[in-house]
Design a protein around this motif. Structure first.
Motif, PDB file in Angstrom:
ATOM      1  N   ALA A   1       0.825  -1.208   0.000  1.00  0.00           N
ATOM      2  CA  ALA A   1       0.000   0.000   0.000  1.00  0.00           C
ATOM      3  C   ALA A   1       0.860   1.260   0.000  1.00  0.00           C
ATOM      4  CB  ALA A   1      -0.933  -0.009   1.211  1.00  0.00           C
ATOM      5  N   VAL A   2       1.943   1.255   0.783  1.00  0.00           N
ATOM      6  CA  VAL A   2       2.855   2.406   0.818  1.00  0.00           C
ATOM      7  C   VAL A   2       3.474   2.636  -0.561  1.00  0.00           C
ATOM      8  CG1 VAL A   2       5.087   3.185   1.704  1.00  0.00           C
ATOM      9  CG2 VAL A   2       3.366   2.320   3.278  1.00  0.00           C
ATOM     10  N   ARG A   3       3.835   1.551  -1.196  1.00  0.00           N
ATOM     11  CA  ARG A   3       4.421   1.684  -2.527  1.00  0.00           C
ATOM     12  C   ARG A   3       3.412   2.253  -3.526  1.00  0.00           C
ATOM     13  NH1 ARG A   3       8.896  -0.266  -5.024  1.00  0.00           N
ATOM     14  NH2 ARG A   3       8.774  -0.586  -7.281  1.00  0.00           N
ATOM     15  N   SER A   4       2.137   1.853  -3.400  1.00  0.00           N
ATOM     16  CA  SER A   4       1.122   2.311  -4.348  1.00  0.00           C
ATOM     17  C   SER A   4       0.848   3.799  -4.232  1.00  0.00           C
ATOM     18  CB  SER A   4      -0.180   1.535  -4.143  1.00  0.00           C
ATOM     19  OG  SER A   4      -0.809   1.909  -2.933  1.00  0.00           O
ATOM     20  N   THR A   5       0.981   4.360  -3.020  1.00  0.00           N
ATOM     21  CA  THR A   5       0.708   5.787  -2.833  1.00  0.00           C
ATOM     22  C   THR A   5       1.967   6.651  -2.912  1.00  0.00           C
ATOM     23  OG1 THR A   5       0.940   5.637  -0.418  1.00  0.00           O
ATOM     24  CG2 THR A   5      -1.256   5.260  -1.334  1.00  0.00           C
ATOM     25  N   GLY A   6       3.130   6.004  -2.936  1.00  0.00           N
ATOM     26  CA  GLY A   6       4.371   6.774  -2.961  1.00  0.00           C
ATOM     27  C   GLY A   6       4.718   7.403  -1.635  1.00  0.00           C
ATOM     28  N   ALA A   7       4.134   6.886  -0.528  1.00  0.00           N
ATOM     29  CA  ALA A   7       4.369   7.487   0.786  1.00  0.00           C
ATOM     30  C   ALA A   7       5.818   7.340   1.235  1.00  0.00           C
ATOM     31  CB  ALA A   7       3.443   6.858   1.829  1.00  0.00           C
ATOM     32  N   ALA A   8       6.548   6.360   0.696  1.00  0.00           N
ATOM     33  CA  ALA A   8       7.945   6.163   1.095  1.00  0.00           C
ATOM     34  C   ALA A   8       8.917   6.657   0.038  1.00  0.00           C
ATOM     35  CB  ALA A   8       8.191   4.683   1.383  1.00  0.00           C
TER      36      ALA A   8
ATOM     37  N   THR B   1      -5.967  -5.494   6.504  1.00  0.00           N
ATOM     38  CA  THR B   1      -6.590  -4.162   6.513  1.00  0.00           C
ATOM     39  C   THR B   1      -5.824  -3.197   7.394  1.00  0.00           C
ATOM     40  OG1 THR B   1      -8.737  -5.251   6.196  1.00  0.00           O
ATOM     41  CG2 THR B   1      -8.763  -2.935   6.835  1.00  0.00           C
ATOM     42  N   ILE B   2      -5.308  -3.676   8.516  1.00  0.00           N
ATOM     43  CA  ILE B   2      -4.481  -2.828   9.370  1.00  0.00           C
ATOM     44  C   ILE B   2      -3.242  -2.373   8.615  1.00  0.00           C
ATOM     45  CG2 ILE B   2      -2.933  -2.888  11.372  1.00  0.00           C
ATOM     46  CD1 ILE B   2      -5.057  -4.332  12.913  1.00  0.00           C
ATOM     47  N   GLY B   3      -2.658  -3.274   7.822  1.00  0.00           N
ATOM     48  CA  GLY B   3      -1.510  -2.878   7.002  1.00  0.00           C
ATOM     49  C   GLY B   3      -1.862  -1.769   6.033  1.00  0.00           C
ATOM     50  N   VAL B   4      -3.029  -1.870   5.403  1.00  0.00           N
ATOM     51  CA  VAL B   4      -3.484  -0.811   4.493  1.00  0.00           C
ATOM     52  C   VAL B   4      -3.718   0.481   5.261  1.00  0.00           C
ATOM     53  CG1 VAL B   4      -5.344  -0.117   2.935  1.00  0.00           C
ATOM     54  CG2 VAL B   4      -4.483  -2.459   2.876  1.00  0.00           C
ATOM     55  N   ALA B   5      -4.291   0.374   6.453  1.00  0.00           N
ATOM     56  CA  ALA B   5      -4.586   1.567   7.248  1.00  0.00           C
ATOM     57  C   ALA B   5      -3.317   2.312   7.648  1.00  0.00           C
ATOM     58  CB  ALA B   5      -5.380   1.179   8.493  1.00  0.00           C
ATOM     59  N   THR B   6      -2.252   1.581   7.971  1.00  0.00           N
ATOM     60  CA  THR B   6      -0.999   2.258   8.330  1.00  0.00           C
ATOM     61  C   THR B   6      -0.422   3.015   7.142  1.00  0.00           C
ATOM     62  OG1 THR B   6       0.280   0.258   7.822  1.00  0.00           O
ATOM     63  CG2 THR B   6      -0.447   0.554  10.094  1.00  0.00           C
ATOM     64  N   ALA B   7      -0.627   2.466   5.942  1.00  0.00           N
ATOM     65  CA  ALA B   7      -0.165   3.181   4.745  1.00  0.00           C
ATOM     66  C   ALA B   7      -0.956   4.466   4.548  1.00  0.00           C
ATOM     67  CB  ALA B   7      -0.293   2.286   3.521  1.00  0.00           C
ATOM     68  N   LEU B   8      -2.250   4.441   4.870  1.00  0.00           N
ATOM     69  CA  LEU B   8      -3.070   5.649   4.742  1.00  0.00           C
ATOM     70  C   LEU B   8      -2.584   6.757   5.666  1.00  0.00           C
ATOM     71  CD1 LEU B   8      -6.730   4.308   4.412  1.00  0.00           C
ATOM     72  CD2 LEU B   8      -5.461   5.667   2.748  1.00  0.00           C
ATOM     73  N   THR B   9      -2.127   6.384   6.866  1.00  0.00           N
ATOM     74  CA  THR B   9      -1.659   7.410   7.799  1.00  0.00           C
ATOM     75  C   THR B   9      -0.402   8.105   7.302  1.00  0.00           C
ATOM     76  OG1 THR B   9      -0.327   5.826   9.067  1.00  0.00           O
ATOM     77  CG2 THR B   9      -2.612   6.137   9.754  1.00  0.00           C
ATOM     78  N   ARG B  10       0.336   7.453   6.392  1.00  0.00           N
ATOM     79  CA  ARG B  10       1.562   8.034   5.854  1.00  0.00           C
ATOM     80  C   ARG B  10       1.339   8.725   4.509  1.00  0.00           C
ATOM     81  NH1 ARG B  10       6.257   8.667   8.396  1.00  0.00           N
ATOM     82  NH2 ARG B  10       7.339   8.241   6.442  1.00  0.00           N
ATOM     83  N   SER B  11       0.140   8.604   3.962  1.00  0.00           N
ATOM     84  CA  SER B  11      -0.126   9.105   2.608  1.00  0.00           C
ATOM     85  C   SER B  11      -0.889  10.420   2.668  1.00  0.00           C
ATOM     86  CB  SER B  11      -0.923   8.070   1.809  1.00  0.00           C
ATOM     87  OG  SER B  11      -0.266   6.823   1.805  1.00  0.00           O
ATOM     88  N   ALA B  12      -0.616  11.273   1.696  1.00  0.00           N
ATOM     89  CA  ALA B  12      -1.298  12.566   1.616  1.00  0.00           C
ATOM     90  C   ALA B  12      -2.667  12.386   0.980  1.00  0.00           C
ATOM     91  CB  ALA B  12      -0.472  13.545   0.796  1.00  0.00           C
ATOM     92  N   PRO B  13      -3.735  12.842   1.644  1.00  0.00           N
ATOM     93  CA  PRO B  13      -5.075  12.712   1.071  1.00  0.00           C
ATOM     94  C   PRO B  13      -5.281  13.701  -0.073  1.00  0.00           C
ATOM     95  CG  PRO B  13      -5.190  13.927   3.118  1.00  0.00           C
ATOM     96  CD  PRO B  13      -3.764  13.468   2.978  1.00  0.00           C
ATOM     97  N   PRO B  14      -6.244  13.435  -0.956  1.00  0.00           N
ATOM     98  CA  PRO B  14      -6.514  14.375  -2.057  1.00  0.00           C
ATOM     99  C   PRO B  14      -6.958  15.738  -1.575  1.00  0.00           C
ATOM    100  CG  PRO B  14      -7.533  12.239  -2.468  1.00  0.00           C
ATOM    101  CD  PRO B  14      -7.046  12.223  -1.062  1.00  0.00           C
ATOM    102  N   LEU B  15      -7.726  15.770  -0.471  1.00  0.00           N
ATOM    103  CA  LEU B  15      -8.219  17.033   0.065  1.00  0.00           C
ATOM    104  C   LEU B  15      -7.194  17.589   1.035  1.00  0.00           C
ATOM    105  CD1 LEU B  15     -10.664  18.961   0.068  1.00  0.00           C
ATOM    106  CD2 LEU B  15     -11.552  17.696   2.029  1.00  0.00           C
ATOM    107  N   SER B  16      -6.666  18.758   0.729  1.00  0.00           N
ATOM    108  CA  SER B  16      -5.630  19.356   1.576  1.00  0.00           C
ATOM    109  C   SER B  16      -6.166  19.635   2.968  1.00  0.00           C
ATOM    110  CB  SER B  16      -5.127  20.664   0.959  1.00  0.00           C
ATOM    111  OG  SER B  16      -4.196  21.287   1.817  1.00  0.00           O
ATOM    112  N   GLU B  17      -5.337  19.358   3.955  1.00  0.00           N
ATOM    113  CA  GLU B  17      -5.735  19.583   5.346  1.00  0.00           C
ATOM    114  C   GLU B  17      -5.414  20.997   5.815  1.00  0.00           C
ATOM    115  OE1 GLU B  17      -5.315  15.289   7.417  1.00  0.00           O
ATOM    116  OE2 GLU B  17      -3.449  16.317   7.018  1.00  0.00           O
ATOM    117  N   ASP B  18      -4.751  21.758   5.020  1.00  0.00           N
ATOM    118  CA  ASP B  18      -4.359  23.104   5.416  1.00  0.00           C
ATOM    119  C   ASP B  18      -5.142  24.144   4.636  1.00  0.00           C
ATOM    120  OD1 ASP B  18      -2.318  22.411   7.273  1.00  0.00           O
ATOM    121  OD2 ASP B  18      -1.076  21.814   5.574  1.00  0.00           O
ATOM    122  N   VAL B  19      -5.477  25.207   5.323  1.00  0.00           N
ATOM    123  CA  VAL B  19      -6.147  26.346   4.711  1.00  0.00           C
ATOM    124  C   VAL B  19      -5.128  27.465   4.562  1.00  0.00           C
ATOM    125  CG1 VAL B  19      -7.980  28.059   4.951  1.00  0.00           C
ATOM    126  CG2 VAL B  19      -8.358  25.696   5.708  1.00  0.00           C
TER     127      VAL B  19
END
Length: 615
Positions: free
Chosen positions: A23-30, A309-327
């Motif tokens: 999952a990390v590889r798919s999102t480029g989080a690493a 699923t937990i493995g996928v979830a940990t990758a999500l915590t390292r990945s940038a979501p499409p919707l920016s969290e900063d204003v």
């Protein structure tokens, strides 16, 4: 733990790590970082993979403690929880080091890394939260294993305390799940905290059940109890997951992004687990005494899906979501509170503006639903229950939801008068309605006690009744605690803590109705058992506390939390001293209304008990 359990742990951990790596590889989080300092591939890859082991260990800790407290009493579960908690703590500390390296952009082998870590580890929010969580896990592990060293079984109170510490230690990680000046900051934090705790309890509880693998006649009640807990966890994970996803995905098209694909994978896994739960309830559990093979095989498949699923979830915590969290360039109100500045209060401000507090709204919905379930049980047993009590219970939670999501909850984050209105509604008005609803009486009539040492809803109601009974003998103690709570939340450091810190706000919002419930119940119970003079004096003391608090605010010459309120820069809130004087008047009105409602309830109790005494 036997050899089969150890092999299972290793297999699940390996599966989770592999899923996380893919999952990390798919999102480029690493991927390597550019234009900013990069801590190196060791840190980038180790952080999410270590988090898999961390989350699995935390899940086993919570799940084993939940089973030990609510499902079946056995030292094996406490031992499992203790071992898992120490693994959780070790992974948490290692993860804190990796998080600091990643945030600072310093490789682990950097000459100044250790010195920078010692100096700044508490300054970064993510590493500070990681330390707090790890220390809590270490406490749980040490106490759990230490308690097993004695010849006596671990008391229920000790298990409950360990579970509370474990839940807090894991839930606090939700604070680090969402950063920035997003207008949905608190929604995301609340959703992720619930999501993390519910998922951990579900995964860990099922694994612990597989470790125990009860057989024979004892298997059915054990599994049925767990099935009820699992259903609640499934609902909590589903609802919180949807809410969290809405804060990270801006549109349906975002589901096609690498981040969105992982969200879809998690959703599909959740649906599959829901189908498995339905099969358990319809097929495997009813046949458990005949042959448990179907249940245990399907449960093993569930745990396997959960680990991936937990493995996928940990990758999500390292990945940038499409919707920016900063204003970009947030307003002062948004930067300080996490919410856009509300409009100036008007005639309809008690109801409008409306900003849904999903956590408190869900809490109210769950409270009403469980009450309704108790009514259904009574009706099936052909037992009556006063409709007035039901109406009061529902009204109490409607008022709570309206206060936390309506004008008081919205304006209370930026204006002292509205903040105190919210505090007093939660402390005095809502509890009066809830006490009239008599949830303890309903539970005791609708449920049966357990005889195996575990805690069910009946035992919980008995514990609450015991607290109320002890408090009714000394209502002045509860009034004194209430007075100290008000002083700390209004005149002390608690004011800025509840305004600025999200955990402070959540804790106060949950604790105030609980304190108010004990306060009102103790005074009403004192009237019911005959110590009326003491109860009248307690009501009078409460009125004096409210009156003096309002007087201090109305005559105050130094604005409270001036730096915070000044920093909001609201055009309709310029004179802080005038607002503070207004807050004093609000305390008199809302506090007086709550005290009057309490007097009315006490008068009703007195009227009902007097004829009985004459006979």
């Amino acid at each position: 733990m036997n050899a089969r359990s150890v092999i299972g742990v290793v297999a699940l951990g390996t599966l989770g790590i592999v899923a996380s790596a893919l999952a990390v590889r798919s999102t480029g989080a690493a991927d390597p970082l550019f234009f900013v300092a990069d801590a190196g591939p060791l840190v980038r890859w180790s952080a999410p993979l270590l988090r898999v082991v961390h989350d699995l260990a935390a899940a086993v800790t919570l799940g084993a403690l939940v089973l030990a407290l609510f499902v079946v009493r056995t030292p094996a579960l406490t031992r499992l929880a203790g071992i898992a908690a120490l693994v959780w703590a070790a992974c948490g500390l290692a993860g804190t080091v990796l998080t600091f390296a990643d945030a600072s952009g310093m490789p682990l082998e950097s000459p100044g890394f250790l010195a920078a870590l010692r100096t700044n580890v508490w300054a970064f929010e993510a590493t500070r939260i990681g330390l707090i969580s790890s220390v809590g896990a270490a406490v749980v592990g040490s106490v759990a294993l230490g308690a097993l060293s004695t010849a006596r079984p671990v008391p229920r109170q000790a298990t409950a305390s360990l579970l509370a510490v474990g839940v807090a230690s894991l839930g606090v990680l939700g604070l680090a799940s969402h950063t920035g000046d997003s207008s949905d900051h608190e929604t995301s934090v609340n959703a992720m905290a619930v999501h993390i705790v519910a998922a951990a309890t579900w995964v860990g509880g099922l694994f612990a059940l597989l470790t125990l693998r009860p057989t024979g006649v004892a298997a059915t009640p054990t599994v049925r109890r767990w099935s009820t807990i699992a259903l609640w966890c499934f609902c909590a994970v589903a609802v919180s997951g949807v809410v969290a996803a809405t804060t990270r995905l801006g549109s349906w098209s975002d589901l096609t992004t690498p981040y969105g694909v992982l969200v879809v994978v998690k959703a599909v896994a959740l649906l599959a687990l829901g189908v498995a739960g339905w099969l358990h309830r319809r097929w495997t559990i009813p046949r458990l005494e005949e042959s448990g093979r179907g249940f245990w095989r399907l449960a093993a498949v569930e745990v396997t899906v959960m680990a991936a699923t937990i493995g996928v979830a940990t990758a999500l915590t390292r990945s940038a979501p499409p919707l920016s969290e900063d204003v970009v360039d947030p307003t002062p109100a948004l930067a300080l509170t996490g919410f856009p500045a509300p409009a100036a209060p008007g005639a309809w401000s008690w109801l409008l503006p409306w900003r849904t507090d999903w956590l408190m709204l869900t809490l109210a919905a769950v409270a009403i639903s469980t009450y309704a379930a108790g009514l259904v049980r009574l009706r099936r047993a052909d037992r009556a229950w006063p409709s007035g009590r039901t109406a009061a219970w529902v009204m109490g939670w409607v008022v709570f939801a309206a206060a936390t999501s309506g004008g008081a909850g919205t304006l209370g984050r930026v204006a002292l008068s509205w903040h105190l209105a919210l505090v007093l509604v939660e402390l005095l008005i809502v509890p009066v309605l809830l006490v009239i609803g008599d949830p303890v009486g309903l539970v005791l009539k609708a449920s049966a006690p357990r005889e195996d040492g575990t805690i069910g809803i009946h035992e919980t109601a008995l514990a609450v009744a015991g607290i109320v009974d002890r408090s009714s003998r000394q209502p002045f103690v509860v009034v004194g605690i209430t007075a100290l709570a008000l002083i700390g939340l209004v005149l002390g450091p608690g004011l800025e803590w509840t305004l600025l810190a999200h955990p402070g706000h959540v804790i106060a919002t949950v604790a105030l109705p609980l304190l108010g419930y004990v306060l009102v119940s103790s005074i009403v119970e004192a009237f019911r058992v005959g110590t009326r003079t003491l109860a009248v004096a307690a009501v009078a003391a409460l009125a004096v506390v409210v009156g003096l608090l309002g007087l201090v605010l109305a005559l105050g010459t130094t604005p409270l939390a001036a730096e915070f309120f000044d920093g909001l820069r609201l055009p309709w809130l310029t004179d802080l001293l005038v607002e503070q004087h207004r807050a004093g008047v609000v305390v008199w009105w809302v506090g007086g209304l709550g005290t009057a409602a309490l007097v009315a309830v006490v008068a009703g109790v007195s009227a009902r008990t007097r004829p009985a005494r004459r006979r």
